[in-house]
Scaffold this motif. Structure first.
Motif, PDB file in Angstrom:
ATOM      1  N   ARG A 129       0.823  -1.200   0.000  1.00 23.11           N
ATOM      2  CA  ARG A 129       0.000   0.000   0.000  1.00 23.11           C
ATOM      3  C   ARG A 129       0.865   1.261   0.000  1.00 23.11           C
ATOM      4  O   ARG A 129       0.605   2.218  -0.743  1.00 23.11           O
ATOM      5  CB  ARG A 129      -0.928  -0.009   1.213  1.00 23.11           C
ATOM      6  CG  ARG A 129      -1.882   1.180   1.249  1.00 23.11           C
ATOM      7  CD  ARG A 129      -2.910   1.049   2.352  1.00 23.11           C
ATOM      8  NE  ARG A 129      -2.295   1.005   3.671  1.00 23.11           N
ATOM      9  CZ  ARG A 129      -2.175  -0.094   4.411  1.00 23.11           C
ATOM     10  NH1 ARG A 129      -2.622  -1.253   3.949  1.00 23.11           N
ATOM     11  NH2 ARG A 129      -1.604  -0.047   5.597  1.00 23.11           N
ATOM     12  N   GLU A 130       1.917   1.248   0.832  1.00 25.52           N
ATOM     13  CA  GLU A 130       2.802   2.406   0.861  1.00 25.52           C
ATOM     14  C   GLU A 130       3.537   2.574  -0.468  1.00 25.52           C
ATOM     15  O   GLU A 130       3.756   3.700  -0.924  1.00 25.52           O
ATOM     16  CB  GLU A 130       3.803   2.247   2.005  1.00 25.52           C
ATOM     17  CG  GLU A 130       3.159   2.324   3.393  1.00 25.52           C
ATOM     18  CD  GLU A 130       4.176   2.098   4.495  1.00 25.52           C
ATOM     19  OE1 GLU A 130       5.341   1.769   4.156  1.00 25.52           O
ATOM     20  OE2 GLU A 130       3.801   2.243   5.677  1.00 25.52           O
ATOM     21  N   ARG A 131       3.911   1.434  -1.089  1.00 27.17           N
ATOM     22  CA  ARG A 131       4.582   1.521  -2.388  1.00 27.17           C
ATOM     23  C   ARG A 131       3.663   2.140  -3.442  1.00 27.17           C
ATOM     24  O   ARG A 131       4.080   3.000  -4.226  1.00 27.17           O
ATOM     25  CB  ARG A 131       5.027   0.130  -2.822  1.00 27.17           C
ATOM     26  CG  ARG A 131       5.776   0.110  -4.157  1.00 27.17           C
ATOM     27  CD  ARG A 131       6.079  -1.314  -4.570  1.00 27.17           C
ATOM     28  NE  ARG A 131       4.854  -2.061  -4.824  1.00 27.17           N
ATOM     29  CZ  ARG A 131       4.168  -2.026  -5.951  1.00 27.17           C
ATOM     30  NH1 ARG A 131       4.586  -1.248  -6.957  1.00 27.17           N
ATOM     31  NH2 ARG A 131       3.069  -2.731  -6.108  1.00 27.17           N
ATOM     32  N   GLN A 132       2.395   1.674  -3.461  1.00 27.44           N
ATOM     33  CA  GLN A 132       1.452   2.221  -4.424  1.00 27.44           C
ATOM     34  C   GLN A 132       1.236   3.714  -4.192  1.00 27.44           C
ATOM     35  O   GLN A 132       1.153   4.502  -5.149  1.00 27.44           O
ATOM     36  CB  GLN A 132       0.131   1.468  -4.332  1.00 27.44           C
ATOM     37  CG  GLN A 132       0.222   0.013  -4.788  1.00 27.44           C
ATOM     38  CD  GLN A 132      -1.078  -0.737  -4.592  1.00 27.44           C
ATOM     39  OE1 GLN A 132      -2.052  -0.182  -4.089  1.00 27.44           O
ATOM     40  NE2 GLN A 132      -1.092  -2.011  -4.978  1.00 27.44           N
ATOM     41  N   GLU A 133       1.151   4.116  -2.932  1.00 25.32           N
ATOM     42  CA  GLU A 133       0.976   5.532  -2.630  1.00 25.32           C
ATOM     43  C   GLU A 133       2.185   6.340  -3.094  1.00 25.32           C
ATOM     44  O   GLU A 133       2.043   7.428  -3.675  1.00 25.32           O
ATOM     45  CB  GLU A 133       0.753   5.722  -1.131  1.00 25.32           C
ATOM     46  CG  GLU A 133      -0.580   5.184  -0.634  1.00 25.32           C
ATOM     47  CD  GLU A 133      -0.733   5.342   0.865  1.00 25.32           C
ATOM     48  OE1 GLU A 133       0.250   5.809   1.496  1.00 25.32           O
ATOM     49  OE2 GLU A 133      -1.806   5.002   1.405  1.00 25.32           O
ATOM     50  N   LEU A 134       3.390   5.767  -2.832  1.00 24.11           N
ATOM     51  CA  LEU A 134       4.597   6.482  -3.261  1.00 24.11           C
ATOM     52  C   LEU A 134       4.674   6.585  -4.784  1.00 24.11           C
ATOM     53  O   LEU A 134       5.034   7.643  -5.338  1.00 24.11           O
ATOM     54  CB  LEU A 134       5.840   5.761  -2.723  1.00 24.11           C
ATOM     55  CG  LEU A 134       6.073   5.841  -1.212  1.00 24.11           C
ATOM     56  CD1 LEU A 134       7.241   4.954  -0.808  1.00 24.11           C
ATOM     57  CD2 LEU A 134       6.351   7.283  -0.800  1.00 24.11           C
ATOM     58  N   VAL A 135       4.348   5.481  -5.485  1.00 29.46           N
ATOM     59  CA  VAL A 135       4.381   5.498  -6.952  1.00 29.46           C
ATOM     60  C   VAL A 135       3.355   6.490  -7.501  1.00 29.46           C
ATOM     61  O   VAL A 135       3.637   7.256  -8.438  1.00 29.46           O
ATOM     62  CB  VAL A 135       4.136   4.079  -7.511  1.00 29.46           C
ATOM     63  CG1 VAL A 135       3.932   4.123  -9.024  1.00 29.46           C
ATOM     64  CG2 VAL A 135       5.297   3.158  -7.160  1.00 29.46           C
ATOM     65  N   ALA A 136       2.153   6.471  -6.926  1.00 34.14           N
ATOM     66  CA  ALA A 136       1.113   7.400  -7.398  1.00 34.14           C
ATOM     67  C   ALA A 136       1.526   8.850  -7.162  1.00 34.14           C
ATOM     68  O   ALA A 136       1.364   9.711  -8.039  1.00 34.14           O
ATOM     69  CB  ALA A 136      -0.212   7.087  -6.691  1.00 34.14           C
ATOM     70  N   ALA A 169       2.245  11.534 -10.087  1.00 36.53           N
ATOM     71  CA  ALA A 169       1.550  12.827 -10.136  1.00 36.53           C
ATOM     72  C   ALA A 169       2.540  13.979 -10.156  1.00 36.53           C
ATOM     73  O   ALA A 169       2.380  14.957 -10.902  1.00 36.53           O
ATOM     74  CB  ALA A 169       0.609  12.939  -8.933  1.00 36.53           C
ATOM     75  N   GLU A 170       3.596  13.839  -9.331  1.00 31.09           N
ATOM     76  CA  GLU A 170       4.601  14.893  -9.304  1.00 31.09           C
ATOM     77  C   GLU A 170       5.339  14.970 -10.644  1.00 31.09           C
ATOM     78  O   GLU A 170       5.637  16.074 -11.155  1.00 31.09           O
ATOM     79  CB  GLU A 170       5.595  14.610  -8.167  1.00 31.09           C
ATOM     80  CG  GLU A 170       6.644  15.679  -7.960  1.00 31.09           C
ATOM     81  CD  GLU A 170       6.059  16.968  -7.417  1.00 31.09           C
ATOM     82  OE1 GLU A 170       6.729  18.010  -7.531  1.00 31.09           O
ATOM     83  OE2 GLU A 170       4.915  16.936  -6.904  1.00 31.09           O
ATOM     84  N   ALA A 171       5.611  13.777 -11.242  1.00 29.92           N
ATOM     85  CA  ALA A 171       6.295  13.757 -12.538  1.00 29.92           C
ATOM     86  C   ALA A 171       5.433  14.386 -13.625  1.00 29.92           C
ATOM     87  O   ALA A 171       5.934  15.154 -14.470  1.00 29.92           O
ATOM     88  CB  ALA A 171       6.650  12.317 -12.913  1.00 29.92           C
ATOM     89  N   GLN A 172       4.132  14.064 -13.614  1.00 28.27           N
ATOM     90  CA  GLN A 172       3.240  14.658 -14.622  1.00 28.27           C
ATOM     91  C   GLN A 172       3.137  16.167 -14.443  1.00 28.27           C
ATOM     92  O   GLN A 172       3.084  16.928 -15.417  1.00 28.27           O
ATOM     93  CB  GLN A 172       1.846  14.018 -14.511  1.00 28.27           C
ATOM     94  CG  GLN A 172       1.797  12.554 -14.940  1.00 28.27           C
ATOM     95  CD  GLN A 172       2.185  12.388 -16.399  1.00 28.27           C
ATOM     96  OE1 GLN A 172       3.212  11.796 -16.708  1.00 28.27           O
ATOM     97  NE2 GLN A 172       1.405  12.933 -17.298  1.00 28.27           N
ATOM     98  N   LYS A 173       3.132  16.584 -13.200  1.00 28.81           N
ATOM     99  CA  LYS A 173       3.077  18.018 -12.943  1.00 28.81           C
ATOM    100  C   LYS A 173       4.320  18.716 -13.481  1.00 28.81           C
ATOM    101  O   LYS A 173       4.249  19.752 -14.158  1.00 28.81           O
ATOM    102  CB  LYS A 173       2.943  18.249 -11.435  1.00 28.81           C
ATOM    103  CG  LYS A 173       2.946  19.718 -11.040  1.00 28.81           C
ATOM    104  CD  LYS A 173       2.861  19.860  -9.534  1.00 28.81           C
ATOM    105  CE  LYS A 173       2.954  21.327  -9.124  1.00 28.81           C
ATOM    106  NZ  LYS A 173       2.935  21.489  -7.650  1.00 28.81           N
ATOM    107  N   ILE A 174       5.497  18.108 -13.188  1.00 27.43           N
ATOM    108  CA  ILE A 174       6.749  18.702 -13.663  1.00 27.43           C
ATOM    109  C   ILE A 174       6.819  18.658 -15.193  1.00 27.43           C
ATOM    110  O   ILE A 174       7.272  19.608 -15.852  1.00 27.43           O
ATOM    111  CB  ILE A 174       7.940  17.958 -13.033  1.00 27.43           C
ATOM    112  CG1 ILE A 174       7.947  18.177 -11.517  1.00 27.43           C
ATOM    113  CG2 ILE A 174       9.253  18.423 -13.646  1.00 27.43           C
ATOM    114  CD1 ILE A 174       8.987  17.347 -10.778  1.00 27.43           C
TER     115      ILE A 174
END
Length: 295
Positions: A213-220, A224-229
């Motif tokens: 769950r933590e991995r999925q949260e980190l990946v998501a 999102a941060e990558a798409q924003k950048i």
């Protein structure tokens, strides 16, 4: 010479009589002074003492040091569960009342050891018979030794003996029950091991699920941060392209056409069937490299 011989004999006799009138009590001994077969005095302090020569007075010495009774043959004692145990013990004792000890045992320490051994066996039976194997082996061992000590000390006091300590050195199962006890212990250990394995597997699944769950949260969050950048970069790039195109539209059009030519003719066997007047060759038809005017 003949005159000296009687004198020497007399001197020897006098010295023998004097030596029989003197006795030494060592630190480790207690002495009983007998007068005509009866105890006249008890001496426990070390030193040099005087008495009448035998047969008027005699001295009997007793060892008052701390002594040990070791049970080399373990006692077979039955517990409250009717299980036989082999118990190895030892006892520390010393003479407390020399007069009373001599009246009871004489000067024979072996008789005292046999009497104390029998009392220890009785006290051990009384303490173990009312307890379970677990209590004897683990939970109440100190209490058992204390009960035995109190029991034996109380019974040994009228004998002139002081019991200072009782210890159970080793407790073993009798051969006829050892195998069954070991099998039960093995079954209990296996049951405990299975319980621990089940608990470990549950904890493992819980930790693994939490980690996923933590991995999925980190990946998501990272996506999102990558798409924003990336979006911000694309916006800045589009702005730069737009600004550059606005400054010199002809150069920008030439540059993009050259990139198109490079891509089109990158292979040695590439073939294009186009009209020379097509829009694709608009810069090739101008000697100055300018875009021809639109008719």
């Amino acid at each position: 010479m003949q005159r000296l011989f009687p004198a020497l004999v007399g001197l020897v006799i006098v010295l023998a009589v004097l030596s029989s009138c003197v006795f030494v009590v060592r630190e480790r001994d207690a002495a009983l002074l007998f007068a005509l077969g009866e105890v006249r005095d008890t001496i426990v302090e070390p030193g040099l003492y005087f008495k009448f020569p035998p047969p008027f007075e005699n001295v009997v010495r007793l060892d008052k040091r701390l002594q040990t009774i070791e049970n080399n043959d373990p006692e077979r004692i039955q517990t409250a569960e009717k299980k036989n145990l082999l118990i190895d013990s030892y006892v520390k004792w010393r003479i407390d009342d020399p007069r009373l000890f001599y009246v009871t045992f004489g000067a024979n320490d072996r008789a005292a050891v046999e009497r104390l051994t029998a009392q220890i066996r009785d006290a051990l039976n009384a303490a173990v018979n009312v307890r379970t194997v677990k209590e004897v082996v683990a939970t109440q061992r100190d209490e058992i030794m204390r009960e035995i000590l109190e029991n034996v000390a109380r019974r040994a006091e009228p004998l002139g003996v002081h019991v200072t300590d009782v210890r159970l050195r080793r407790i073993d199962f009798a051969p006829e029950i050892s195998e069954s006890v070991y099998r039960r212990m093995e079954a209990e250990r296996k049951q405990e091991a299975n319980r621990l394995r089940a608990t470990g597997a549950a904890d493992s699944e819980r930790i693994r699920a939490q980690a996923d769950r933590e991995r999925q949260e980190l990946v998501a969050n990272a996506y999102a941060e990558a798409q924003k950048i990336k979006g911000e970069g694309d916006a800045k790039a589009a702005g730069i392209y737009s600004a550059a195109y606005g400054k010199n539209p002809d150069f920008y059009s030439l540059y993009k056409s050259l990139e198109g030519y490079r891509e089109a003719f990158s292979g040695s066997k590439d073939t294009l069937v186009l009209s020379p007047k097509s829009e694709f060759f608009k810069y090739w038809n101008s000697a100055q490299g300018k875009q021809p005017a639109t008719p």
